[in-house]
Design a protein around this motif. Structure first.
Motif, PDB file in Angstrom:
ATOM      1  N   SER A 173      -6.177   2.765  -4.221  1.00  0.00           N
ATOM      2  CA  SER A 173      -5.780   1.512  -3.597  1.00  0.00           C
ATOM      3  C   SER A 173      -4.956   1.769  -2.340  1.00  0.00           C
ATOM      4  O   SER A 173      -5.159   1.126  -1.295  1.00  0.00           O
ATOM      5  N   ALA A 174      -4.040   2.723  -2.431  1.00  0.00           N
ATOM      6  CA  ALA A 174      -3.209   3.059  -1.276  1.00  0.00           C
ATOM      7  C   ALA A 174      -4.056   3.629  -0.147  1.00  0.00           C
ATOM      8  O   ALA A 174      -3.859   3.301   1.027  1.00  0.00           O
ATOM      9  N   GLY A 219      -5.895   1.049   1.764  1.00  0.00           N
ATOM     10  CA  GLY A 219      -5.046   0.197   2.589  1.00  0.00           C
ATOM     11  C   GLY A 219      -4.435   0.883   3.788  1.00  0.00           C
ATOM     12  O   GLY A 219      -3.765   0.228   4.602  1.00  0.00           O
ATOM     13  N   ARG A 253       1.129   4.185  -2.903  1.00  0.00           N
ATOM     14  CA  ARG A 253       1.067   5.633  -2.631  1.00  0.00           C
ATOM     15  C   ARG A 253       2.265   6.340  -3.250  1.00  0.00           C
ATOM     16  O   ARG A 253       2.140   7.404  -3.860  1.00  0.00           O
ATOM     17  N   HIS A 277       0.826  -1.216   0.000  1.00  0.00           N
ATOM     18  CA  HIS A 277       0.000   0.000   0.000  1.00  0.00           C
ATOM     19  C   HIS A 277       0.855   1.258   0.000  1.00  0.00           C
ATOM     20  O   HIS A 277       0.569   2.224  -0.712  1.00  0.00           O
TER      21      HIS A 277
END
Length: 343
Positions: free
Chosen positions: A275-276, A279, A255, A251
């Protein structure tokens, strides 16, 4: 004294100095040797005795430091690291100063090699944390000095991983000074030097840092190559307990990838950043501010300022809470761009 003759014989000066009881610093002005060779500026017996007693007390205090106490000091540093992620440096500034001062006193007066080396490792980690905090508050001179302290301590600790890490973090001072070329050269040198003696997770971090410097330079090819290398090197699992100072997993790397590629208008950046964000565990508030700023940039680049706006607003809140001037500057520029696009 009447100006009728001039003294030219050193022996006469000696008699004058002795007769007047001149102190040693005055004797030296006349070219005479001091009476107290050990104290050429005068008789400071009391002061020297005080220094001796103070030194003895500090060495005795440092001798009380054992492996358990080193572990406690290390835990204290890690707790400060966790607080910094949530609250920012301003909230723990006094605690940081006290921790560094305590570690420096203990390390400077430690005699046993094993304990001294372990104290040096904890000092390196703590000074590095202080350096990163200084970067985020814009105190780049302080940051540089903290990293110099960290590098010296890491060298004495004989720990290649912490030495590579604190040396590479110093590259961010160069980036914020507008010298990404020098930062890139430094990062590449560190990676080449320590390639064979540091863990894969740290090599992942170094590759991602190289990608960030390349992105600032506008070198997309080098940036993508470094990001791909970071992804290949990244081991499974959330982290390494032997390197508590290092936070990088899938994650975090997503980022980082988004932060780099947003500069090149990559449409896939939005998904990397989302997505980052999904997470993140809610403890990296300063990092989340940066992530939301990058996501806002990506959404604005796609022509969706309305979707960008809530991320910008949340980023502003987090940057204010953590006291990150570094983030606030970026976020304010983005906020103006979003408002302009909406109106």
């Amino acid at each position: 004294m009447r100006g009728l003759c001039q003294v030219s014989d050193l022996e006469v000066y000696e008699r004058i100095a002795t007769g007047l009881g001149l102190p040693d610093h005055a004797r030296m002005l006349l070219g005479l040797a001091p009476i107290d060779i050990a104290s050429p500026t005068g008789n400071h017996g009391d002061e020297h005795q005080e220094q001796t007693e103070e030194l003895r007390a500090r060495i005795e205090a440092a001798a009380a430091v054992d492996p358990t106490m080193v572990m406690i000091l290390s835990t204290d540093t890690n707790n400060l690291r966790l607080l910094d992620r949530r609250l920012g440096s301003l909230a723990i500034a006094d605690k940081m100063r006290a921790q560094i001062a305590q570690l420096q006193r203990a390390h400077r007066h430690a005699v046993r090699p094993g304990i001294r080396a372990r104290l040096a490792g904890v000092l390196a980690e703590t000074a590095s944390l202080a350096g990163w905090q200084a970067i985020n508050t814009g105190a780049l001179g302080d940051a540089w000095n903290h990293y110099e302290t960290a590098k010296v301590a890491a060298s004495e600790a004989d720990d290649p991983a912490i030495l590579a890490y604190v040396s590479a973090e110093q590259a961010y001072v160069l980036m914020d000074l507008g010298q990404p070329t020098q930062a890139t050269e430094l990062l590449q040198h560190i990676h080449q030097t320590h390639r064979g003696d540091i863990p894969a997770r740290l090599r992942t971090w170094l590759s991602a840092a190289e990608a960030e410097a390349a992105a600032i330079l506008g070198d997309e090819t080098t940036c993508r190559t470094a990001l791909d290398q970071a992804a290949q090197l990244l081991p499974d699992g959330p982290g390494d307990p032997d390197m508590p100072y290092l936070s990088i997993d899938a994650h975090h790397l997503a980022r980082w990838r988004g932060n780099c590629l947003v500069r090149f208008g990559d449409p896939g950046t939005v998904e990397d950043l989302r997505s980052a964000l999904a997470g993140m565990d809610g403890t990296y508030n300063r990092a989340e501010a940066a992530l939301r700023c990058d996501l806002g940039h990506a959404l604005l680049a796609l022509g969706d300022p309305q979707a960008a706006q809530p991320h910008v607003q949340r980023a502003q809140q987090l940057a204010t809470m953590t006291g990150s001037r570094r983030q606030r500057k970026r976020i304010e520029e983005l906020a103006r761009a979003v408002n302009l696009a909406l109106h």
